[in-house]
Design a protein around this motif. Sequence first.
Motif, PDB file in Angstrom:
ATOM      1  N   HIS B 233       5.465  60.746  68.842  1.00  0.00           N
ATOM      2  CA  HIS B 233       4.502  59.649  68.998  1.00  0.00           C
ATOM      3  C   HIS B 233       3.058  60.031  68.677  1.00  0.00           C
ATOM      4  O   HIS B 233       2.303  59.204  68.191  1.00  0.00           O
ATOM      5  CB  HIS B 233       4.596  59.060  70.405  1.00  0.00           C
ATOM      6  CG  HIS B 233       5.849  58.278  70.622  1.00  0.00           C
ATOM      7  ND1 HIS B 233       5.961  56.946  70.285  1.00  0.00           N
ATOM      8  CD2 HIS B 233       7.064  58.632  71.090  1.00  0.00           C
ATOM      9  CE1 HIS B 233       7.180  56.525  70.553  1.00  0.00           C
ATOM     10  NE2 HIS B 233       7.881  57.522  71.041  1.00  0.00           N
ATOM     11  N   PRO B 236       2.627  62.088  64.317  1.00  0.00           N
ATOM     12  CA  PRO B 236       2.574  61.297  63.084  1.00  0.00           C
ATOM     13  C   PRO B 236       1.242  60.573  62.892  1.00  0.00           C
ATOM     14  O   PRO B 236       0.896  60.208  61.776  1.00  0.00           O
ATOM     15  CB  PRO B 236       3.711  60.270  63.268  1.00  0.00           C
ATOM     16  CG  PRO B 236       4.617  60.890  64.255  1.00  0.00           C
ATOM     17  CD  PRO B 236       3.756  61.695  65.174  1.00  0.00           C
ATOM     18  N   ASN B 237       0.506  60.356  63.984  1.00  0.00           N
ATOM     19  CA  ASN B 237      -0.784  59.687  63.859  1.00  0.00           C
ATOM     20  C   ASN B 237      -1.946  60.667  63.771  1.00  0.00           C
ATOM     21  O   ASN B 237      -3.103  60.261  63.698  1.00  0.00           O
ATOM     22  CB  ASN B 237      -0.989  58.752  65.050  1.00  0.00           C
ATOM     23  CG  ASN B 237       0.028  57.637  65.058  1.00  0.00           C
ATOM     24  OD1 ASN B 237       0.057  56.810  64.170  1.00  0.00           O
ATOM     25  ND2 ASN B 237       0.914  57.651  66.048  1.00  0.00           N
ATOM     26  N   PRO B 312       0.435  54.757  57.906  1.00  0.00           N
ATOM     27  CA  PRO B 312       1.381  53.684  57.606  1.00  0.00           C
ATOM     28  C   PRO B 312       0.690  52.385  57.189  1.00  0.00           C
ATOM     29  O   PRO B 312       1.255  51.588  56.447  1.00  0.00           O
ATOM     30  CB  PRO B 312       2.152  53.507  58.910  1.00  0.00           C
ATOM     31  CG  PRO B 312       1.338  54.160  59.960  1.00  0.00           C
ATOM     32  CD  PRO B 312       0.526  55.220  59.287  1.00  0.00           C
ATOM     33  N   ARG B 313      -0.533  52.159  57.679  1.00  0.00           N
ATOM     34  CA  ARG B 313      -1.219  50.921  57.310  1.00  0.00           C
ATOM     35  C   ARG B 313      -1.514  50.874  55.821  1.00  0.00           C
ATOM     36  O   ARG B 313      -1.530  49.822  55.204  1.00  0.00           O
ATOM     37  CB  ARG B 313      -2.542  50.805  58.061  1.00  0.00           C
ATOM     38  CG  ARG B 313      -2.358  50.391  59.470  1.00  0.00           C
ATOM     39  CD  ARG B 313      -3.649  50.604  60.234  1.00  0.00           C
ATOM     40  NE  ARG B 313      -3.369  50.719  61.642  1.00  0.00           N
ATOM     41  CZ  ARG B 313      -3.293  49.686  62.452  1.00  0.00           C
ATOM     42  NH1 ARG B 313      -3.504  48.489  61.997  1.00  0.00           N
ATOM     43  NH2 ARG B 313      -3.019  49.860  63.733  1.00  0.00           N
ATOM     44  N   ARG B 315       0.223  52.843  53.608  1.00  0.00           N
ATOM     45  CA  ARG B 315       1.483  53.009  52.881  1.00  0.00           C
ATOM     46  C   ARG B 315       2.252  51.698  52.821  1.00  0.00           C
ATOM     47  O   ARG B 315       2.916  51.394  51.860  1.00  0.00           O
ATOM     48  CB  ARG B 315       2.322  54.073  53.580  1.00  0.00           C
ATOM     49  CG  ARG B 315       3.167  54.894  52.655  1.00  0.00           C
ATOM     50  CD  ARG B 315       3.731  56.053  53.422  1.00  0.00           C
ATOM     51  NE  ARG B 315       3.573  55.801  54.854  1.00  0.00           N
ATOM     52  CZ  ARG B 315       4.304  56.349  55.791  1.00  0.00           C
ATOM     53  NH1 ARG B 315       5.237  57.188  55.476  1.00  0.00           N
ATOM     54  NH2 ARG B 315       4.106  56.097  57.057  1.00  0.00           N
ATOM     55  N   HIS B 316       2.196  50.924  53.910  1.00  0.00           N
ATOM     56  CA  HIS B 316       2.933  49.655  53.948  1.00  0.00           C
ATOM     57  C   HIS B 316       1.951  48.521  54.170  1.00  0.00           C
ATOM     58  O   HIS B 316       1.783  48.062  55.280  1.00  0.00           O
ATOM     59  CB  HIS B 316       3.945  49.657  55.092  1.00  0.00           C
ATOM     60  CG  HIS B 316       4.848  50.835  55.084  1.00  0.00           C
ATOM     61  ND1 HIS B 316       5.957  50.914  54.299  1.00  0.00           N
ATOM     62  CD2 HIS B 316       4.790  51.996  55.754  1.00  0.00           C
ATOM     63  CE1 HIS B 316       6.560  52.071  54.480  1.00  0.00           C
ATOM     64  NE2 HIS B 316       5.864  52.748  55.362  1.00  0.00           N
ATOM     65  N   PRO B 317       1.289  48.067  53.112  1.00  0.00           N
ATOM     66  CA  PRO B 317       0.331  46.976  53.307  1.00  0.00           C
ATOM     67  C   PRO B 317       1.047  45.712  53.755  1.00  0.00           C
ATOM     68  O   PRO B 317       2.260  45.580  53.575  1.00  0.00           O
ATOM     69  CB  PRO B 317      -0.296  46.811  51.919  1.00  0.00           C
ATOM     70  CG  PRO B 317       0.628  47.486  50.973  1.00  0.00           C
ATOM     71  CD  PRO B 317       1.409  48.492  51.733  1.00  0.00           C
ATOM     72  N   LYS B 318       0.279  44.812  54.354  1.00  0.00           N
ATOM     73  CA  LYS B 318       0.860  43.588  54.912  1.00  0.00           C
ATOM     74  C   LYS B 318       1.669  42.809  53.893  1.00  0.00           C
ATOM     75  O   LYS B 318       1.268  42.668  52.768  1.00  0.00           O
ATOM     76  CB  LYS B 318      -0.257  42.694  55.439  1.00  0.00           C
ATOM     77  CG  LYS B 318      -0.735  43.203  56.761  1.00  0.00           C
ATOM     78  CD  LYS B 318      -1.560  42.153  57.499  1.00  0.00           C
ATOM     79  CE  LYS B 318      -1.921  42.726  58.876  1.00  0.00           C
ATOM     80  NZ  LYS B 318      -2.675  41.838  59.673  1.00  0.00           N
TER      81      LYS B 318
END
Lengths: 552, 318
Positions: B233, B236-237, B312-313, B315-318
């Motif tokens: 948890h 990764p951040n 991740p924000r 890497r995986h855009p909205k």
Amino acid sequence: MGKFSDKDILLEIKDLQIQGYSDETWIDIIKGVDLTLHRGEVLGLIGESGAGKSTIGAAAMGYARDGTRISGGSIEFDSMELTTATEAERRALRGSRIAYVAQSAAASFNPAHKIIDQHTEAPVQYRIQKRMEAQEDAIELYERLRLPNPEEIGFRYPHQVSGGQLQRAMTAMAMSCRPDLIIFDEPTTALDVTTQIEVLAAIRDIVDQFNTAAIYITHDLAVVAQMADTIKVLLKGEEVEQASTEQMLKSPKEDYTKSLWAVRSFQRPQKKRPTDGTPPIISVKNIDAAYTGGVKVLDDVSFDVYPGMTVAVVGESGSGKSTTARCITGLLPPSAGEIQFKGETLPPRYTDRSKDQLRQAQMIYQMADTALNPKVQIHEIIGRPAQFYSGLKGGDLKQRVDELLDLIELEPSKYYNRYPPELSGGQKQRIGIARALAAEPEFIICDEVTSALDQLVAEGILKLLDRLQKELGLAYMFITHDLATVRAIADEVVVMQHGKVVDQGPKDEMFTPPHHPYTDLLLSSVPEMDPNWLTTLLEERGVDNVGEAADV
Amino acid sequence: MNDLLLLVLKRLGFGLLTLLVVSILIFFAVELLPGDVAEAVLGQGATPETVQAMRDQLGLDRPAVVRYLEWLGGAVTGDFGVSAVSGEPVINAIGDRFVNTLFLAAYAAVIAVPFAILLGIVVALLRNSVFDRVANVLTLTSISSPEFFLGYILILYLSVKLPLFPAIASLSSDMSLGELLHRTFLPALTLVLVVTAHMMRMTRAAIINLLASPYIEMARLKGVPPWKVIVRHALPNAWAPIINVVALNLAYLITGVVLVEVVFVYPGIGQALVDAVSKRDFPVVQASSLIFAATFILLNLAADVGAIITNPRLRHPK
């Protein structure tokens, strides 16, 4: 309590005492609270911030937050004493038999993992389900909680899902091991009213379906009235009183409880626009605006604010309320249209405005915590605009700061040299008001100034703003999403949605039907004290429409 | 994914621009020296004739801008001109040495990076315990001691008192990889000791910084065991700051190791640079400086890209 019998007791907390570490000593923050919860019972814990609601909620899981410790009393969960259990034993309860739903789902989901991976973590760890089973179960729960695309939504990352949906996904996650007890810690506080309804309905349904007991923590009385069987009122770490929801609403015993109930009664008489041809003090004329990226966030927004009046701008988050304020102050030059001050067009950019034009657009912010520099003394915070706009120095400046502190009802000698972190939330907001007043404006933008405050404190701020308006003839643009506040202080209302003004007019007209459909949706979504309000509303709207209604 | 590629290309473009500016600085810094290269190289004993001959040979009579463009054009194709001292092409003088430096840096990095990050995770898990304190004190001691001192201590104990490793890391071209690793172990170990503390402490700080986040509390309230809270948890951040510090240390392993090279007589580029400076061999100095600058820019670019990829924000855009 009639409905529940003594043999069904699930959680029994006796004489709970919790201390917090601050300034190198341990201070009592929970001072001997008792709590009894039966299987399937929903207990509402209410109180202002600092009452210790969340701390008690965490303690019910045998958990003391960093910097706190459970210093006395007993917590018995299903005949297991949590205060003497080992950490491993307590941990084995968490997630499996007692689950937690946090206030901000956006912050409480790990941004690095997909929602469903976080959902299945507990059941897989406790070997209740295999990974694939847990995943199927998650999808089923998403369906029950009426999340859109239940098959697919779990495979997104938290930032790809809206706040209301995340909050429901978090409720689903809490259900993953079918716990006996769920702690809901202000689960809808961060949501818009329209979104709040779906989450409330979803939580209530699922708790009913699985006969789960719950502790529902909130500061919002109307919300707790919808959710709880029993209500316990807390103040500064002590219990004020406890009764069944109905009884508590009908006849609260203690003065403090009554004062909480009375908060919503403040209202000032509505003013009419001047009829003698006085021009509006601020006139927003057909403005469009966009942030870098090009997507239009404001589309043809127009409204007027007349001297001495309060115009409330309401709408959900993302509707363009604050962006409009940024255009008026010149922080964000509009891409079309113009802002007029007393009939004279203001330069779009604040850097091109004269000092006299700048002083007219003062702002008070939502988060007084972040809007005040913590390392600067109060007299400097208030004194700087007085110096900048009016050129005051030395004795004159000190006198002006004293005057301003008097105006906001803070003792000048006591607060002159203090720093913002030494003040309470309400006091900080007062300093924010004084700073805006120091420029001697005729018009102030109040951006959600009461939404971070407890109701009693918020009431104090509203009364202060009202008094200042009368004494100094100020006009306010009051940005809020809270319609109760609008009722209390507005003269005119502007309703915004998706960057457009969808409805506007004098308050009395706006609050009397017939409404514009969106205004109607907003108005009907505000929780009322009636415990049957949610049920009635859902019946009127039709349960299946709840999700769609919020997406209007 | 296209956004990401675009972003990387954009950063690469900025990196090249930076390198261009640096190349201008390097070239004209030498120009600013009193006299010219020929006088500086030949020293006080030079006759006007020899100076003039060298000027002709190096083409120093032409305008600086023209020479800069020539030099830059050559550098792009790997031709850094000829050494002012030996007359050999610069690339021959420093090419092999740069490869040696890269080898030593890679050797140290392969040990130090995983070790430091692992240690950082363990001390974050056992924060404020005796282990945490001891690990901090030891790594801080090693980072606070000068590298040459560490090097001599290691030679004293691992080479003189216990003859496990050779004290001198001279290389020859016919060595096997095993022998190479054995021979260069002490300089590599010295470097490991120097860079570990920084990376470990940043890993620890980056993880502990996140422990107050609501999602960490949520994980704890879900019954997740402490080690998993950290590894699954928090870590990764926490990558972005860790990657940045790793990149800085890798750059240091390549550009800052001259003392270690001297202590172990290792034929790396650092020594070549120091030699060239003392002999006023400016073409070699310029070439080495440019290579160092390129290394720094490339590694920082890699760190930026790494930080973006682990978010991740983005890497995986909205």
